[in-house]
Design an enzyme around this catalytic site. Structure first.
Site, PDB file in Angstrom:
ATOM      1  N   GLU A  34     -21.571   0.418  18.470  1.00 41.86           N
ATOM      2  CA  GLU A  34     -20.023   0.147  18.621  1.00 41.86           C
ATOM      3  C   GLU A  34     -19.778  -1.051  17.483  1.00 41.86           C
ATOM      4  OE1 GLU A  34     -18.688  -0.813  22.507  1.00 41.86           O
ATOM      5  OE2 GLU A  34     -18.547   1.408  22.956  1.00 41.86           O
ATOM      6  N   GLU A  83     -22.119   7.576  24.841  1.00 44.58           N
ATOM      7  CA  GLU A  83     -21.646   6.862  25.928  1.00 44.58           C
ATOM      8  C   GLU A  83     -20.425   7.319  26.519  1.00 44.58           C
ATOM      9  OE1 GLU A  83     -21.325   2.534  25.549  1.00 44.58           O
ATOM     10  OE2 GLU A  83     -23.006   2.263  24.247  1.00 44.58           O
TER      11      GLU A  83
END
Ligand code: BGP
Length: 484
Positions: A192, A384
């Site tokens: 991320e 995810e």
């Protein structure tokens, strides 16, 4: 005739699995030579509803360094995967995992971040994990940096704000590629990466006390260093193992305009562009003009090395991976990425939310997959996706129908995207086993298909218990996503 000429289901060999992060599962924070990490000085957040990581300043930092307990620092405990890895991987294999995404803790390999020689016990631990995975033919998908870095690099350089961290990171990645490269085909660089705009948890740079402008300057400069380090890691891997695949990893914050008012649509477009800036650089190899304009208009100067642009241009990633949990809403009066419970953008009246205020939007995943495929025409990987919830243990069972429903709806939309023509490599749902929440450091925000007996204060037996969702996911994998 051509109407039938599009995919009807998940492809054979689709990589079904789950994802974890070292700092949220391993524990053993100070065992076998490991150094302290930035994740292990963050206390439990005070406001559980927002994605508010407790900010770290010099005072809290030195308190944490001098506190050798785990009580206040849940990520030091994780769920003791460090000792339970064989049992946990066996459970993943029982579900039929084809792939397991996990991260290597940099501070297990180089305890001070830039040690000349690696810590052999750290290498040995990940060798043991890989050996277990090979027993069950589970592919490893390794994240090189997942919301942690050796704390010594914060103390020495203030983390990624200093360009010298690039060399330290690529010394670490060279060691990891050389040592594990024969056994690993899939890699990710920074988890991320876009959330580096939120600060310390991703950049290891303390910016408390700076003005908003100074914080942004420091964060985007830190992110530039990470983007260069990511490209150099891509170069290293391709030189050693040309057929291995390395991806970028984005927290995809799909956002919608708050209304059809053109100003709202434009604001949402800018918020989207600022999110996709990071994958643009890592896939297309250069800073997009809209971000150069944004930097100029906000007086942000990104200092670049003479070779940086060539490094970025010559080392694009092989695939794009991302996390997907929610969508946000953006209004014209606020641009920028709204996070968590839409703190900046406001609520979407058509969506339900989780107990932590994350608005649940399965169709948004199909939208995001189509947009990313259209933008890059490179394979995608959902690394995810999951539901944090307060599970209830009743007679040693957890009836988590809400989690099954969340995952089922998102898998349905992934199938739709595949039928739209999107090339999707795999799906590693977030948290196959209960673990410590990244944003709140809570244990009670449970994602797992496997329950772990531990509470927010670290009390419990660490016993693992299969939830209803464990058996459901086992069936999904066994039928390659046809029986949901
Ligand atoms: C993502 C992180 C993961 C994971 C997930 C869930 O941003 O990459 O590490 O934690 O969020 O968030 P949380 O644990 O805060 O509920």
């Amino acid at each position: 005739m051509y109407q039938e000429n599009y995919p009807q289901n998940f492809p054979t060999g689709f990589l079904w699995g789950g994802a974890t992060a070292a700092n949220q599962v391993e524990g053993a924070w100070n065992l076998d030579g490991k150094g302290l990490t930035t994740a292990e000085v963050v206390k439990k957040a005070t406001n559980r509803k927002k994605m508010s990581m407790d900010a770290v300043d010099q005072v809290t930092l030195h308190q944490a360094i001098n506190d050798h307990t785990t009580m206040l620092y849940p990520k030091r405990r994780g769920v003791d995967f460090y000792h339970h890895y064989a049992e946990d991987i066996k459970l993943f294999a029982e579900m039929g995992f084809k792939v397991y995404r996990f991260s290597i803790a940099w501070a297990r390999i180089l305890p001070h971040g830039d040690d000349k020689q690696p810590n052999q016990a750290g290498l040995d631990f990940y060798d043991r994990v890989l050996t277990e995975l090979e027993k069950y033919q589970i592919q490893p998908l390794i994240t090189l940096s997942h919301y942690e870095m050796p704390l010594d690099l914060t103390l020495k350089y203030n983390g990624w704000s200093d360009r010298r961290t690039i060399a330290a990171f690529n010394h670490y990645t060279q060691i990891v590629f050389e040592h594990f490269g024969q056994r690993v085909k899939y890699w990710l660089t920074f988890n991320e990466i876009n959330t580096g705009t939120w600060g310390f948890h991703a950049t290891g740079a303390i910016d408390q006390g700076l003005s908003k402008q100074q914080q942004l300057q420091l964060r985007y400069q830190s992110l530039h260093h990470q983007l260069v380090a990511s490209a150099l890691a891509t170069k290293q891997l391709h030189e050693l193992y040309p057929t291995d695949k390395i991806g970028c990893m984005l927290a995809r914050m799909q956002t919608y305009p708050a209304s059809p008012k053109p100003e709202d649509v434009r604001a949402a477009q800018l918020a989207d562009q600022k999110n996709l800036f990071f994958s643009d650089v890592q896939v297309r190899g250069e800073y997009p003009a809209f971000m150069n304009r944004y930097f100029a208009e906000n007086k942000l100067i990104i200092k670049m090395g003479t070779d940086d642009q060539a490094i970025l241009a010559n080392n694009p990633v092989d695939f794009i991976s991302f996390s997907y949990y929610m969508t946000t809403v953006t209004k014209a009066d606020q641009d920028g990425t709204a996070v968590g419970n839409m703190a900046t953008g406001g609520r979407n009246p058509y969506l339900k939310e989780s107990a932590w205020g994350w608005q649940i939007d399965p169709i948004g995943l199909r939208i995001t997959l189509n947009e990313l495929w259209d933008r890059y025409q490179k394979p995608l990987f959902v690394v995810e996706n999951g539901l944090g919830a307060q599970d209830k243990l009743v007679n040693d069972q957890i009836h988590d129908s809400y989690r099954i429903s969340y995952l089922r709806q998102h898998i349905i939309q992934m199938k739709e995207a595949i039928k739209d023509g999107v090339k999707l490599l795999g799906y590693t749902m977030w948290g196959p086993i209960d673990l410590i929440s990244f944003s709140t450091s809570e244990m009670s925000k449970r994602y797992g298909l496997i329950y772990v007996d531990q509470d927010d204060l670290g009390r419990g037996t660490l016993t693992r218990i299969r939830k209803d969702s464990f058996y459901w996911y086992q069936k999904v994998i066994a039928t390659n996503g046809t029986d949901l």
